[in-house]
Each structure stands twice: as C-alpha cells, then as structure tokens.
Motif scaffolding. Structure first.
Motif, PDB file in Angstrom:
ATOM      1  N   ASP A 164       0.819  -1.209   0.000  1.00  0.00           N
ATOM      2  CA  ASP A 164       0.000   0.000   0.000  1.00  0.00           C
ATOM      3  C   ASP A 164       0.857   1.265   0.000  1.00  0.00           C
ATOM      4  OD1 ASP A 164      -2.486   1.186  -0.123  1.00  0.00           O
ATOM      5  OD2 ASP A 164      -2.761   1.228   2.047  1.00  0.00           O
ATOM      6  N   ILE A 165       1.990   1.226   0.699  1.00  0.00           N
ATOM      7  CA  ILE A 165       2.855   2.396   0.803  1.00  0.00           C
ATOM      8  C   ILE A 165       3.807   2.501  -0.397  1.00  0.00           C
ATOM      9  CG2 ILE A 165       4.755   3.413   2.133  1.00  0.00           C
ATOM     10  CD1 ILE A 165       3.333   2.249   4.647  1.00  0.00           C
ATOM     11  N   TRP A 166       4.414   1.391  -0.789  1.00  0.00           N
ATOM     12  CA  TRP A 166       5.460   1.422  -1.806  1.00  0.00           C
ATOM     13  C   TRP A 166       4.931   1.556  -3.234  1.00  0.00           C
ATOM     14  CZ3 TRP A 166       8.898  -3.134   0.258  1.00  0.00           C
ATOM     15  CH2 TRP A 166       9.612  -2.682   1.366  1.00  0.00           C
ATOM     16  N   VAL A 167       3.781   0.967  -3.527  1.00  0.00           N
ATOM     17  CA  VAL A 167       3.283   0.968  -4.908  1.00  0.00           C
ATOM     18  C   VAL A 167       2.283   2.104  -5.077  1.00  0.00           C
ATOM     19  CG1 VAL A 167       2.108  -0.367  -6.690  1.00  0.00           C
ATOM     20  CG2 VAL A 167       3.613  -1.535  -5.061  1.00  0.00           C
ATOM     21  N   LYS A 168       2.621   3.022  -5.967  1.00  0.00           N
ATOM     22  CA  LYS A 168       1.737   4.158  -6.230  1.00  0.00           C
ATOM     23  C   LYS A 168       0.505   3.685  -6.999  1.00  0.00           C
ATOM     24  CE  LYS A 168       5.160   7.876  -6.510  1.00  0.00           C
ATOM     25  NZ  LYS A 168       6.240   7.385  -5.784  1.00  0.00           N
ATOM     26  N   LYS A 169      -0.585   4.393  -6.793  1.00  0.00           N
ATOM     27  CA  LYS A 169      -1.837   4.044  -7.460  1.00  0.00           C
ATOM     28  C   LYS A 169      -1.669   4.067  -8.981  1.00  0.00           C
ATOM     29  CE  LYS A 169      -6.754   4.775  -7.428  1.00  0.00           C
ATOM     30  NZ  LYS A 169      -7.868   5.173  -6.617  1.00  0.00           N
ATOM     31  N   GLU A 170      -0.940   5.039  -9.488  1.00  0.00           N
ATOM     32  CA  GLU A 170      -0.737   5.150 -10.937  1.00  0.00           C
ATOM     33  C   GLU A 170      -0.028   3.912 -11.488  1.00  0.00           C
ATOM     34  OE1 GLU A 170       0.589   7.640  -8.744  1.00  0.00           O
ATOM     35  OE2 GLU A 170      -1.339   8.657  -8.831  1.00  0.00           O
ATOM     36  N   THR A 171       0.949   3.409 -10.747  1.00  0.00           N
ATOM     37  CA  THR A 171       1.680   2.215 -11.173  1.00  0.00           C
ATOM     38  C   THR A 171       0.754   1.010 -11.179  1.00  0.00           C
ATOM     39  OG1 THR A 171       3.684   3.131 -10.191  1.00  0.00           O
ATOM     40  CG2 THR A 171       3.700   0.777 -10.689  1.00  0.00           C
ATOM     41  N   MET A 172      -0.055   0.893 -10.144  1.00  0.00           N
ATOM     42  CA  MET A 172      -0.984  -0.236 -10.058  1.00  0.00           C
ATOM     43  C   MET A 172      -1.992  -0.181 -11.207  1.00  0.00           C
ATOM     44  SD  MET A 172      -1.681  -2.967  -8.325  1.00  0.00           S
ATOM     45  CE  MET A 172      -1.091  -2.818  -6.661  1.00  0.00           C
ATOM     46  N   VAL A 173      -2.522   0.998 -11.497  1.00  0.00           N
ATOM     47  CA  VAL A 173      -3.486   1.147 -12.588  1.00  0.00           C
ATOM     48  C   VAL A 173      -2.823   0.792 -13.918  1.00  0.00           C
ATOM     49  CG1 VAL A 173      -4.866   2.833 -13.879  1.00  0.00           C
ATOM     50  CG2 VAL A 173      -4.959   2.809 -11.387  1.00  0.00           C
ATOM     51  N   LYS A 174      -1.568   1.204 -14.085  1.00  0.00           N
ATOM     52  CA  LYS A 174      -0.862   0.916 -15.333  1.00  0.00           C
ATOM     53  C   LYS A 174      -0.714  -0.591 -15.565  1.00  0.00           C
ATOM     54  CE  LYS A 174       3.597   1.618 -17.595  1.00  0.00           C
ATOM     55  NZ  LYS A 174       4.949   2.177 -17.441  1.00  0.00           N
ATOM     56  N   TYR A 175      -0.333  -1.323 -14.524  1.00  0.00           N
ATOM     57  CA  TYR A 175      -0.040  -2.744 -14.683  1.00  0.00           C
ATOM     58  C   TYR A 175      -1.211  -3.676 -14.379  1.00  0.00           C
ATOM     59  CZ  TYR A 175       4.783  -1.375 -15.276  1.00  0.00           C
ATOM     60  OH  TYR A 175       5.938  -0.798 -15.746  1.00  0.00           O
ATOM     61  N   MET A 176      -2.187  -3.213 -13.592  1.00  0.00           N
ATOM     62  CA  MET A 176      -3.292  -4.082 -13.201  1.00  0.00           C
ATOM     63  C   MET A 176      -4.672  -3.466 -13.458  1.00  0.00           C
ATOM     64  SD  MET A 176      -2.040  -6.923 -11.912  1.00  0.00           S
ATOM     65  CE  MET A 176      -3.330  -7.625 -10.910  1.00  0.00           C
ATOM     66  N   GLY A 177      -4.720  -2.259 -13.997  1.00  0.00           N
ATOM     67  CA  GLY A 177      -5.981  -1.550 -14.198  1.00  0.00           C
ATOM     68  C   GLY A 177      -6.746  -2.005 -15.427  1.00  0.00           C
ATOM     69  N   LYS A 178      -7.769  -1.231 -15.781  1.00  0.00           N
ATOM     70  CA  LYS A 178      -8.677  -1.569 -16.891  1.00  0.00           C
ATOM     71  C   LYS A 178      -7.953  -1.786 -18.210  1.00  0.00           C
ATOM     72  CE  LYS A 178     -13.015  -0.849 -15.268  1.00  0.00           C
ATOM     73  NZ  LYS A 178     -13.824  -2.001 -15.026  1.00  0.00           N
ATOM     74  N   ASP A 179      -6.932  -1.004 -18.480  1.00  0.00           N
ATOM     75  CA  ASP A 179      -6.242  -1.074 -19.766  1.00  0.00           C
ATOM     76  C   ASP A 179      -4.934  -1.863 -19.702  1.00  0.00           C
ATOM     77  OD1 ASP A 179      -8.230   0.518 -20.957  1.00  0.00           O
ATOM     78  OD2 ASP A 179      -7.241   2.351 -20.260  1.00  0.00           O
ATOM     79  N   SER A 180      -4.768  -2.693 -18.686  1.00  0.00           N
ATOM     80  CA  SER A 180      -3.507  -3.420 -18.513  1.00  0.00           C
ATOM     81  C   SER A 180      -3.363  -4.589 -19.475  1.00  0.00           C
ATOM     82  CB  SER A 180      -3.381  -3.908 -17.076  1.00  0.00           C
ATOM     83  OG  SER A 180      -4.433  -4.805 -16.768  1.00  0.00           O
ATOM     84  N   GLY A 181      -4.467  -5.091 -20.002  1.00  0.00           N
ATOM     85  CA  GLY A 181      -4.424  -6.171 -20.994  1.00  0.00           C
ATOM     86  C   GLY A 181      -3.771  -7.441 -20.479  1.00  0.00           C
ATOM     87  N   ILE A 182      -2.968  -8.050 -21.348  1.00  0.00           N
ATOM     88  CA  ILE A 182      -2.332  -9.332 -21.024  1.00  0.00           C
ATOM     89  C   ILE A 182      -1.339  -9.194 -19.874  1.00  0.00           C
ATOM     90  CG2 ILE A 182      -0.472  -9.118 -22.730  1.00  0.00           C
ATOM     91  CD1 ILE A 182      -2.371 -12.361 -21.992  1.00  0.00           C
ATOM     92  N   VAL A 183      -0.739  -8.018 -19.726  1.00  0.00           N
ATOM     93  CA  VAL A 183       0.210  -7.796 -18.625  1.00  0.00           C
ATOM     94  C   VAL A 183      -0.501  -7.965 -17.285  1.00  0.00           C
ATOM     95  CG1 VAL A 183       1.684  -6.077 -17.485  1.00  0.00           C
ATOM     96  CG2 VAL A 183       1.732  -6.307 -19.971  1.00  0.00           C
ATOM     97  N   GLY A 184      -1.685  -7.380 -17.150  1.00  0.00           N
ATOM     98  CA  GLY A 184      -2.448  -7.515 -15.907  1.00  0.00           C
ATOM     99  C   GLY A 184      -2.851  -8.950 -15.636  1.00  0.00           C
ATOM    100  N   ILE A 185      -3.233  -9.660 -16.676  1.00  0.00           N
ATOM    101  CA  ILE A 185      -3.634 -11.063 -16.524  1.00  0.00           C
ATOM    102  C   ILE A 185      -2.443 -11.907 -16.082  1.00  0.00           C
ATOM    103  CG2 ILE A 185      -4.397 -13.109 -17.807  1.00  0.00           C
ATOM    104  CD1 ILE A 185      -6.070 -11.124 -19.554  1.00  0.00           C
ATOM    105  N   LEU A 186      -1.316 -11.764 -16.769  1.00  0.00           N
ATOM    106  CA  LEU A 186      -0.122 -12.539 -16.406  1.00  0.00           C
ATOM    107  C   LEU A 186       0.380 -12.185 -15.015  1.00  0.00           C
ATOM    108  CD1 LEU A 186       1.794 -12.513 -19.820  1.00  0.00           C
ATOM    109  CD2 LEU A 186       0.514 -14.407 -18.782  1.00  0.00           C
TER     110      LEU A 186
END
Length: 183
Positions: A62-84
């Motif tokens: 919660d402290i180390w990972v910024k929300k923007e980073t999480m959205v980039k890799y796991m958010g709506k538009d993360s695609g196959i990267v988020g799934i993997l």
C-alpha cells in the motif's frame, strides 16, 4: 440498546449462535466440547501465524506501490500484462486462501481491474507453485499439466464472466466496500 449495538449483534449473530451451541455441547458432552474448543484454538493460532506477515506485506504494498503504477499494470487497460501479473502474484503467494482477500482489497483500492483481482484470488486458491510441485511428485506430470491448464481456463472464464455479469453499480459498490475496508 442503541442502534450501533443492534448492528453489531446482527452482524455477529451466527457467531453468537455457534458459541451458544458449542457451550451447550460442552455442558452436555464435555469431551466433545473440549475437542471443539481445542480445534477452534488450533485454527485461531494457525491464523495468527499467517495473518501478521500478510498484513505487513499488504501495508508495504500500500505504501510502496503508487496508485498510478498499479493502474498501469493491473488496471482496466492493462491487458495481457495484468492477466499474467495476476496469475504470477496468485501462484507465487504464500499462505492459505483467507490471506488472499485482504490482498484483493488493497489491489481494488489501488485501482486494479476486477477481473485481474479475481485472477489473483483464483490462482491463489488453485495454482500455487508448491502445490504444483507436490502434484508432479505425487500424481505425475500429465495429471498436473492437465489440471493446471484447466485451472488457467477456469480462472479466466470465471474472472471475465463475473466482470461481464456485474453492472456498473455492482462494480462501484465493490470498489466502495474495498475502500471502506482499507480505512
């Protein structure tokens, strides 16, 4: 009784009934009651051994990972990267399944896509690396590969089907509940 007390009683009515039932069993059949409370104590101690490290890791995440980073890799538009990433995080996780739910809450709070969070929980439940290694040694590589492939497709199907079934209001409520739980 005030409104808050009544809400607490309603929330924990099942637990209260179970405690009452086990107390009656303890009074009527002491040996069985002692076994019940011994098993309950064993489970509580087991959870206390697992949950603190999970909560520490959640706090660090919660402290180390910024929300923007999480959205980039796991958010709506993360695609196959988020799934993997979801499959990796779930299968590499340590601890029992109940440890996945606080983790899921943090991921939701940081803006992860619902399907990716369900992939994490599904992989945590059925695709852990130590489980796969045990299966290979006990049941063989063929069985393990078949089960693993079926799990991948099953987890993906469930995650995306749930995402399609939910309305925008349902999704909003899930994110709101995750936000409230992490306060």
């Amino acid at each position: 009784m005030n409104k808050k007390s009544i809400e607490i009683l309603k929330r924990y009515r099942f637990l209260s009934v179970m405690i009452l039932v086990t107390l009656i069993i303890l009074a009527v059949k002491p040996a069985l009651g002692i076994k019940i409370y011994g098993a309950a104590l064993e489970n509580i101690l087991g959870m206390l051994g697992v949950l603190p490290p999970i909560f520490i890791l959640i706090g660090l995440l919660d402290i180390w990972v910024k929300k923007e980073t999480m959205v980039k890799y796991m958010g709506k538009d993360s695609g196959i990267v988020g799934i993997l990433l979801g499959f990796f995080l779930g299968s590499a996780a340590a601890g029992p399944l109940y440890g996945a739910f606080p983790v899921a809450g943090v991921f939701l709070n940081k803006g992860s896509r619902l399907a990716n969070v369900w992939i994490i929980v599904g992989a945590w439940a059925s695709m852990k690396i130590p489980l796969l290694l045990f299966e290979v040694s006990s049941l063989g590589i063929k069985f393990t590969l078949i089960r693993f492939i079926m799990d991948v497709f099953g987890v993906l199907f469930i995650a995306f089907a749930m995402e399609k079934i939910l309305t925008d209001e349902d999704e909003r409520q899930i994110y709101e509940l995750a936000r409230k739980m992490n306060q």
